[in-house]
Design a protein around this motif. Sequence first.
Motif, PDB file in Angstrom:
ATOM      1  N   ASP A 532       0.655  -1.273  -0.010  1.00 33.17           N
ATOM      2  CA  ASP A 532       0.191  -0.120   0.063  1.00 33.17           C
ATOM      3  C   ASP A 532       0.869   1.213   0.024  1.00 33.17           C
ATOM      4  O   ASP A 532       1.524   1.527   0.830  1.00 33.17           O
ATOM      5  CB  ASP A 532      -0.928  -0.109   1.129  1.00 33.17           C
ATOM      6  CG  ASP A 532      -1.554   1.023   1.274  1.00 33.17           C
ATOM      7  OD1 ASP A 532      -2.300   1.575   0.297  1.00 33.17           O
ATOM      8  OD2 ASP A 532      -1.649   1.593   2.357  1.00 33.17           O
ATOM      9  N   VAL A 533       1.026   1.913  -1.322  1.00 38.09           N
ATOM     10  CA  VAL A 533       1.495   3.149  -1.304  1.00 38.09           C
ATOM     11  C   VAL A 533       0.600   4.351  -1.527  1.00 38.09           C
ATOM     12  O   VAL A 533      -0.466   4.089  -2.323  1.00 38.09           O
ATOM     13  CB  VAL A 533       2.926   3.173  -2.050  1.00 38.09           C
ATOM     14  CG1 VAL A 533       4.057   2.363  -1.659  1.00 38.09           C
ATOM     15  CG2 VAL A 533       2.470   3.076  -3.465  1.00 38.09           C
ATOM     16  N   ASP A 536      -1.284   9.298  -4.706  1.00 31.64           N
ATOM     17  CA  ASP A 536      -1.774  10.654  -5.440  1.00 31.64           C
ATOM     18  C   ASP A 536      -1.013  11.275  -6.389  1.00 31.64           C
ATOM     19  O   ASP A 536      -1.531  12.006  -7.291  1.00 31.64           O
ATOM     20  CB  ASP A 536      -2.000  11.313  -3.960  1.00 31.64           C
ATOM     21  CG  ASP A 536      -3.099  11.213  -3.162  1.00 31.64           C
ATOM     22  OD1 ASP A 536      -3.903  10.491  -3.703  1.00 31.64           O
ATOM     23  OD2 ASP A 536      -3.348  11.859  -2.137  1.00 31.64           O
ATOM     24  N   ILE A 539      -1.758   8.982 -10.080  1.00 29.93           N
ATOM     25  CA  ILE A 539      -2.927   8.720 -10.655  1.00 29.93           C
ATOM     26  C   ILE A 539      -3.586   9.586 -11.709  1.00 29.93           C
ATOM     27  O   ILE A 539      -4.266   9.111 -12.600  1.00 29.93           O
ATOM     28  CB  ILE A 539      -4.312   8.465  -9.722  1.00 29.93           C
ATOM     29  CG1 ILE A 539      -4.228   9.424  -8.687  1.00 29.93           C
ATOM     30  CG2 ILE A 539      -4.012   7.219  -8.897  1.00 29.93           C
ATOM     31  CD1 ILE A 539      -5.480  10.221  -8.557  1.00 29.93           C
ATOM     32  N   CYS A 540      -2.892  10.945 -11.752  1.00 28.46           N
ATOM     33  CA  CYS A 540      -3.624  11.894 -12.521  1.00 28.46           C
ATOM     34  C   CYS A 540      -3.102  11.701 -13.914  1.00 28.46           C
ATOM     35  O   CYS A 540      -3.741  12.358 -14.850  1.00 28.46           O
ATOM     36  CB  CYS A 540      -3.674  13.179 -12.031  1.00 28.46           C
ATOM     37  SG  CYS A 540      -4.849  13.476 -10.676  1.00 28.46           S
ATOM     38  N   VAL A 544      -3.082   3.871 -16.625  1.00 29.31           N
ATOM     39  CA  VAL A 544      -3.618   2.646 -16.193  1.00 29.31           C
ATOM     40  C   VAL A 544      -3.995   1.672 -17.381  1.00 29.31           C
ATOM     41  O   VAL A 544      -4.504   2.056 -18.172  1.00 29.31           O
ATOM     42  CB  VAL A 544      -4.776   2.743 -15.063  1.00 29.31           C
ATOM     43  CG1 VAL A 544      -5.165   1.335 -14.564  1.00 29.31           C
ATOM     44  CG2 VAL A 544      -4.450   3.616 -14.124  1.00 29.31           C
ATOM     45  N   PRO A 644      -0.822  17.130 -13.702  1.00 32.64           N
ATOM     46  CA  PRO A 644      -1.786  16.997 -12.760  1.00 32.64           C
ATOM     47  C   PRO A 644      -1.493  16.127 -11.440  1.00 32.64           C
ATOM     48  O   PRO A 644      -0.730  15.545 -11.480  1.00 32.64           O
ATOM     49  CB  PRO A 644      -3.014  16.584 -13.618  1.00 32.64           C
ATOM     50  CG  PRO A 644      -2.656  15.620 -14.468  1.00 32.64           C
ATOM     51  CD  PRO A 644      -1.346  16.017 -14.956  1.00 32.64           C
ATOM     52  N   ILE A 646      -1.690  15.682  -6.960  1.00 31.32           N
ATOM     53  CA  ILE A 646      -0.987  16.138  -5.926  1.00 31.32           C
ATOM     54  C   ILE A 646       0.274  15.714  -5.584  1.00 31.32           C
ATOM     55  O   ILE A 646       0.578  14.467  -5.857  1.00 31.32           O
ATOM     56  CB  ILE A 646      -1.786  16.035  -4.521  1.00 31.32           C
ATOM     57  CG1 ILE A 646      -3.261  16.536  -4.662  1.00 31.32           C
ATOM     58  CG2 ILE A 646      -1.319  16.432  -3.202  1.00 31.32           C
ATOM     59  CD1 ILE A 646      -4.378  15.434  -3.897  1.00 31.32           C
TER      60      ILE A 646
ATOM     61  N   SER B 487      -6.656  22.081  -2.707  1.00 34.47           N
ATOM     62  CA  SER B 487      -5.411  21.637  -3.444  1.00 34.47           C
ATOM     63  C   SER B 487      -5.806  20.392  -4.130  1.00 34.47           C
ATOM     64  O   SER B 487      -4.857  19.751  -4.722  1.00 34.47           O
ATOM     65  CB  SER B 487      -4.496  21.018  -2.172  1.00 34.47           C
ATOM     66  OG  SER B 487      -5.199  19.829  -1.471  1.00 34.47           O
ATOM     67  N   LEU B 489      -8.106  18.494  -7.139  1.00 35.88           N
ATOM     68  CA  LEU B 489      -8.581  18.709  -8.760  1.00 35.88           C
ATOM     69  C   LEU B 489      -9.992  18.829  -8.542  1.00 35.88           C
ATOM     70  O   LEU B 489     -10.794  17.919  -8.207  1.00 35.88           O
ATOM     71  CB  LEU B 489      -8.001  17.668  -9.502  1.00 35.88           C
ATOM     72  CG  LEU B 489      -8.003  17.796 -11.064  1.00 35.88           C
ATOM     73  CD1 LEU B 489      -6.789  18.774 -11.241  1.00 35.88           C
ATOM     74  CD2 LEU B 489      -7.722  16.594 -11.683  1.00 35.88           C
ATOM     75  N   THR B 495     -10.032  12.174 -14.643  1.00 32.46           N
ATOM     76  CA  THR B 495      -8.854  11.181 -13.740  1.00 32.46           C
ATOM     77  C   THR B 495      -9.372  10.013 -13.101  1.00 32.46           C
ATOM     78  O   THR B 495      -8.888   8.863 -13.163  1.00 32.46           O
ATOM     79  CB  THR B 495      -8.355  12.060 -12.761  1.00 32.46           C
ATOM     80  OG1 THR B 495      -8.024  13.266 -13.159  1.00 32.46           O
ATOM     81  CG2 THR B 495      -7.303  11.447 -11.658  1.00 32.46           C
ATOM     82  N   GLN B 498      -9.725   7.012 -15.361  1.00 32.23           N
ATOM     83  CA  GLN B 498      -8.667   6.203 -15.518  1.00 32.23           C
ATOM     84  C   GLN B 498      -8.312   5.202 -14.480  1.00 32.23           C
ATOM     85  O   GLN B 498      -7.368   4.593 -14.621  1.00 32.23           O
ATOM     86  CB  GLN B 498      -7.592   7.255 -15.926  1.00 32.23           C
ATOM     87  CG  GLN B 498      -7.840   7.807 -17.291  1.00 32.23           C
ATOM     88  CD  GLN B 498      -6.595   8.854 -17.580  1.00 32.23           C
ATOM     89  OE1 GLN B 498      -5.494   8.222 -17.541  1.00 32.23           O
ATOM     90  NE2 GLN B 498      -6.980   9.978 -17.949  1.00 32.23           N
ATOM     91  N   LEU B 499      -9.006   5.403 -13.287  1.00 32.64           N
ATOM     92  CA  LEU B 499      -8.343   4.693 -12.298  1.00 32.64           C
ATOM     93  C   LEU B 499      -9.377   3.283 -12.128  1.00 32.64           C
ATOM     94  O   LEU B 499     -10.618   3.252 -12.464  1.00 32.64           O
ATOM     95  CB  LEU B 499      -8.924   5.483 -10.937  1.00 32.64           C
ATOM     96  CG  LEU B 499      -7.657   6.761 -10.618  1.00 32.64           C
ATOM     97  CD1 LEU B 499      -8.434   7.307  -9.373  1.00 32.64           C
ATOM     98  CD2 LEU B 499      -6.458   5.949 -10.572  1.00 32.64           C
ATOM     99  N   PRO B 500      -8.853   2.350 -11.541  1.00 32.33           N
ATOM    100  CA  PRO B 500      -9.524   1.076 -11.158  1.00 32.33           C
ATOM    101  C   PRO B 500     -10.471   1.647 -10.125  1.00 32.33           C
ATOM    102  O   PRO B 500     -10.398   2.402  -9.235  1.00 32.33           O
ATOM    103  CB  PRO B 500      -8.505   0.142 -10.810  1.00 32.33           C
ATOM    104  CG  PRO B 500      -7.548   0.742 -10.527  1.00 32.33           C
ATOM    105  CD  PRO B 500      -7.406   2.241 -11.256  1.00 32.33           C
ATOM    106  N   ARG B 506     -10.959   6.951  -2.733  1.00 31.98           N
ATOM    107  CA  ARG B 506     -10.001   7.983  -2.269  1.00 31.98           C
ATOM    108  C   ARG B 506     -10.234   9.459  -2.731  1.00 31.98           C
ATOM    109  O   ARG B 506     -10.124  10.596  -2.264  1.00 31.98           O
ATOM    110  CB  ARG B 506      -8.501   7.497  -1.983  1.00 31.98           C
ATOM    111  CG  ARG B 506      -7.724   8.222  -0.957  1.00 31.98           C
ATOM    112  CD  ARG B 506      -6.480   7.808  -0.891  1.00 31.98           C
ATOM    113  NE  ARG B 506      -6.269   6.503  -0.621  1.00 31.98           N
ATOM    114  CZ  ARG B 506      -4.839   6.061  -0.299  1.00 31.98           C
ATOM    115  NH1 ARG B 506      -3.927   6.855  -1.131  1.00 31.98           N
ATOM    116  NH2 ARG B 506      -4.462   5.093   0.034  1.00 31.98           N
ATOM    117  N   GLN B 507     -10.719   9.095  -4.078  1.00 38.19           N
ATOM    118  CA  GLN B 507     -10.461  10.552  -4.915  1.00 38.19           C
ATOM    119  C   GLN B 507     -11.736  11.448  -5.037  1.00 38.19           C
ATOM    120  O   GLN B 507     -11.898  12.381  -5.424  1.00 38.19           O
ATOM    121  CB  GLN B 507      -9.894  10.203  -6.333  1.00 38.19           C
ATOM    122  CG  GLN B 507      -8.878   9.493  -6.286  1.00 38.19           C
ATOM    123  CD  GLN B 507      -7.452  10.484  -5.718  1.00 38.19           C
ATOM    124  OE1 GLN B 507      -7.486  11.651  -6.052  1.00 38.19           O
ATOM    125  NE2 GLN B 507      -6.531   9.864  -4.997  1.00 38.19           N
TER     126      GLN B 507
END
Lengths: 726, 556
Positions: A532-533, A536, A539-540, A544, A644, A646, B487, B489, B495, B498-500, B506-507
């Motif tokens: 687990d890292v 943030d 991902i933007c 993937v 993009p 954080i 802070s 987006l 975004t 594109q994430l699983p 979390r986003q």
Amino acid sequence: WDAPRERWAQCGMQRGHLSEGTALGPDCPPGPGPDLVLLTERGRDATLFKISDQKPLGCWSVKHGQILTCPVVCNFETHEYIAVHDDKVLRIWKNEDINLDKAFKATLSADVYRIHSLPQGGPVVLFRGGGVRTLDVLLEAPQQEIENVISGEVIRWSGAFMEGQQPVLIFTTEKDEDFFVYVQKPKLSSLHKYKLEQQESAKPVCFTAHITNQTVTLLCLYSNDSVYQVLIPLQQDTEEEEEEEEILSKSLLLNFSASETVLKGTSLVALDKDHVAVLGSLTAPRKERRECLTIWNTKFHTLQTSKELPLGTSGQLWCYEEKFFLIHGKVLTVIMYKCETSSLAAAVGKLKCSQTPDVSSFVNWNTLEDEELEVSFQSQESVALQAESRMNLRSRRSTVTEQQPETLSIGQLLLNLKDASNYVLETKLRKLMAKAPTPDLQATIGCVVTALTDRCKRNPKYYPQLFLQEIVETRNLSYSLCPDLMAVALDKKDMHLLQICLERFPDIPEEITYACLKAFLGMSESHLQNIDVNLDSVICYIDVEFDNKEVKTEIAENGFGAAMDQDMCGTKIPKQSQPWSDDDSCPVGPQKAALLNAVLHSAYTETFLLPHLKNLPAGQAILFLRYLYYLYVKCSEKVNTTLPGIRSPTINQIMDWMCLLLDAQFTVMVMLPEAKELLSNLHKFVRAQVRFYSELNKIEGSLRELQRLNHLRESHTYSIEVLEII
Amino acid sequence: MGCEPTGSHTELPSPGRVLCLSWHPSGTHIVAGSIDFFRVIDVASGQTVQRIMVNHHVEKAKRECVVWAIALLSSGTVVSADSFGRVQFWDWELGTLAESHTVSTSAALSLAVSEKEDSIIVGTSTGATYQLQLLPVNLGGQEKRWVRTKPFQFHSHDVRAVAHSPTALISGGLDAQLVIRPLMEKMQKKGYDAVLRKFTFPHRRLVSCARKARLLLFQFSQYLELWRLGSTEETGKDGEVLSLCRMPEHLVQLKSKGPEHIYCSCVSPCGTWIGYSTASRFHLYRVRCDGDGVSLRKVPKVPKLLPPAYQLQFSANSDSLFVASARGSVHVFQLLEPGGCKHLHTLQPPSGCSEAVYLLAPSADGHWLAAVSGDWAIHIYNLKCFKHHCMVPAYNCAVSALAIHPSTNNLVIAYSDQQLLEFSIPEKQYTSWSRAVQSRGLHRAWLERDSPITHITFNPKNPAHILLHDTYLLCVLDKSLPLPDDSTLLMNQSTLKQLPETARKRQLHAFKICKKFQPLLFMDLLDENCLVVVERPIMDFKTQLPLPVQQKKFGT
């Protein structure tokens, strides 16, 4: 009772630049505890204080009419006290002795300048004439003749050190504006005399010295507000050569005059090889003189910290066992300090990106100010003890007892918990940290983390991963506060903790940054997937693995893709040899990318990082370069060249690291065939970009028109579409 | 363009059409511009006291000179803008020309004077606007003269209207743009007000939707169009275009009679009533769809309204119509089968109001009605007893949209400064969510948008969802999710996609923004999973514009 103090103060002033010599000499502990100090007043008294209690344990006085002429010292081996009164009379007594008159007495044939007591080396007596004897030798025949080494010179300062098993005594003398340095080894009866290089219109005010690697480093505070460093080699005394006196050259170490503000130093103490403390007064135009104590980093020539002393000082400063002793106003003030391992990043170096939350600074004064203790001059011995001062003493004592459980608890608690079970340890530490924030909270947490890492080191099975993460995430720690933490995390391969540390610590040494980089690059992707890292920063922008490539069309905003393709087509690179270049997907997984981003974000200095980077294995270096190349391409895809998300790396960070890596691994890159294509692609990409931007400039006007016409794109008058809103 | 006397005691005796007029600030005189001349009329007597030929100084004036705009300053100076591109300053009592500035080679069409009368903005037919300022001839001297200072070119066509605010020049042109150009010397700091703004669409609803009948009513300047939406039987993944099983159908076009523009319109949720209003008249129609045929019948004997409607809104069950009117009043009409209408009640704020109501929001249960008047006060009425219920606490900003939540009866209000507030009507106070939003503050990117929210709707299946849109985005505001901080987006949908699935959580934040449809004219939720969106491509009407006066094209 005030009288002696005043006399003392006059004394100090008359003596001018004489530093720690005759007026007062706190000395090292004679007894069991480490916080004992022996004070000698110019006059008749020597008092033993316990610093933490701020109270005297014992006091000895010479008879009326006699006068102590040099600081009383303690013989560490025999636990006896040694005093000299009336220049020639030596007295030796033990803790139990009350009356000095009945103590051992020996009258010497020459005037004593000072006695230096060295742990393991025994006391060494320095005479006014420059002669040196160990106490043992002197006591065998007290009336033995002492040779005069110096003629017409006056001793200004002396210091004693242990070099191996040999005591070394150094003293400086003055004669007619000339200054000389003598280095004596009494056991080998070797003597060297040097002359200090002259400085125009300035002369030494104060000296201090330390020995490292057979070399004496003598620091001299000059009256022109500068500190000079003089290096004196300790010669092996194989042959006795009587040559003409050597002149020691000096080099400028620090200058205290910055623009209009000048620090007029009066006293100088070397703290360790990188730090000196200077007591002096700050003068600035149109401002009052302010006396202050300053600590300077000699490596980076920076002012580490300073503390104002508004009540004024005597201009004298002593330092023993990480404590400063100085006369502040009318009391002796003891200030504890701690010098952290210095890194340039902490001093001036590249600061963290503004995205990271503000890191509070760790000025030791804040944490230790509360521990600043004042030892009053009142001692129990005084016959004419006034009621007023007694009350003063008592009230002070009562406040101390109130504070004691608070201040002592941290150290004691940690000591007590040393052998407690893991569970008990963690719950106790949590409780300790949960206390309301006090000024020394940072230091406390630093101690807590150190306690945890110590336990980890002792017990390889023990590793409180979540607890450590929690501490690092919620507290503003710095590397210096818990130097072992990252090493332990590296050892345990705790990638997440390392990531957090890299993101949060402002002062990670380059060596550790490199170790993290190497560890990250060396991790297998399959292993990382289960870790687990924090993703943030990744991902933007990271791709993937996705079936539809439509996502990508959105980011090809500036349309350089076409230009790139053309450029690529012109060169004939065999396809099979570059399995990655045709699909510009990320060469590392998202977890590894996030960890590498943390490295990109950490502060560093190129000079210090470069030697480490040279050791990076070739495969890892290429992987890293590929990732940097990928980031660079990603950045360039965006019109504003920022990724993009954080804590995502900035284009400057990417470029800096790329250049650094290429610098460090230049030969490897040139030699390796797989690097060749990467480099040539990189080169082409940069060239294409340069060309592209110059072309862009040319057609700027047309592009504007195109952008306007872009709205003409085919518009479905009516359609039913699927829109997913997450 | 035109200006007709509206039948006061000031009779204009001589021929010559009046094209523009201006009152003296004290109200004693009127100046009226015509072709080749202007007149000064004394209000008290109704007599023309001065008549000045504007092309007197032009030798061999062959063309006629149209005075397009005129202004009467408090000093007695008359400023005229004419078709020769001149701005002229006259002393009307002496009848002399004081100054003349030729600002353009084409006509100067519009004119506005600042309140201090030290600055004038002139709009021309080339699309350029010019600022004239009254400046001292010598530094610190007393003598002042008008100087043409700043030219601006923000329009491609005629600048037909200009206004001069204390801090900005505002111009509106035939190119369907409204431009606000801040005067930088009047700006204290950088900020929202200090940026040039361009508006293409009016900040009001031009489309209305009959949710149940799946009809859309489009309001054009002179006519209305009613469309039935197409449908599909397919489903698909994000971004896919589905094939239609039924094409959209243009049911009817309803042309308004006379030259007046349609001011507002509305279709009832059941789709059987259509109402619209022009500047002077209100019309109500009954729509009947029998199979393929559509019949439209005008409802006779509609109660006469004076003055006309500013906004129309049918109730959720389509049995009544609310008409926003002048002086803070709202008329409630009862709709009668098969096609009738009767005036039931007029709601008015208890304390009175001088401004007209411009926004209405009825509750789904038919219990409440919220009305916003031009003084930005929001009044809430109880429709069961036709009584004033309460007033939303005053907020010093224009309301751009508001709606009442169908299940909670919370009033959601969007202000033109992009603030969002939620007010509980039953409890007469802001909701705790609203307070939380206010104390935390909205995302900076949200607050910096320059297009106001023009419509708010709700998802009946998910009470936590509020759907909003402005010209450039539509947003599903999910109250159950945390608010984004500066802070993070704000526009994070691409975004997230594109994430699983596992990493998305979390986003997530409350503002789910889609910018796919631009410029967005209208958005409404038809049912739980069907959203209707109306885009109006700017090119669609740009191409319909007449050619600009001057066409200087270089290169291409």
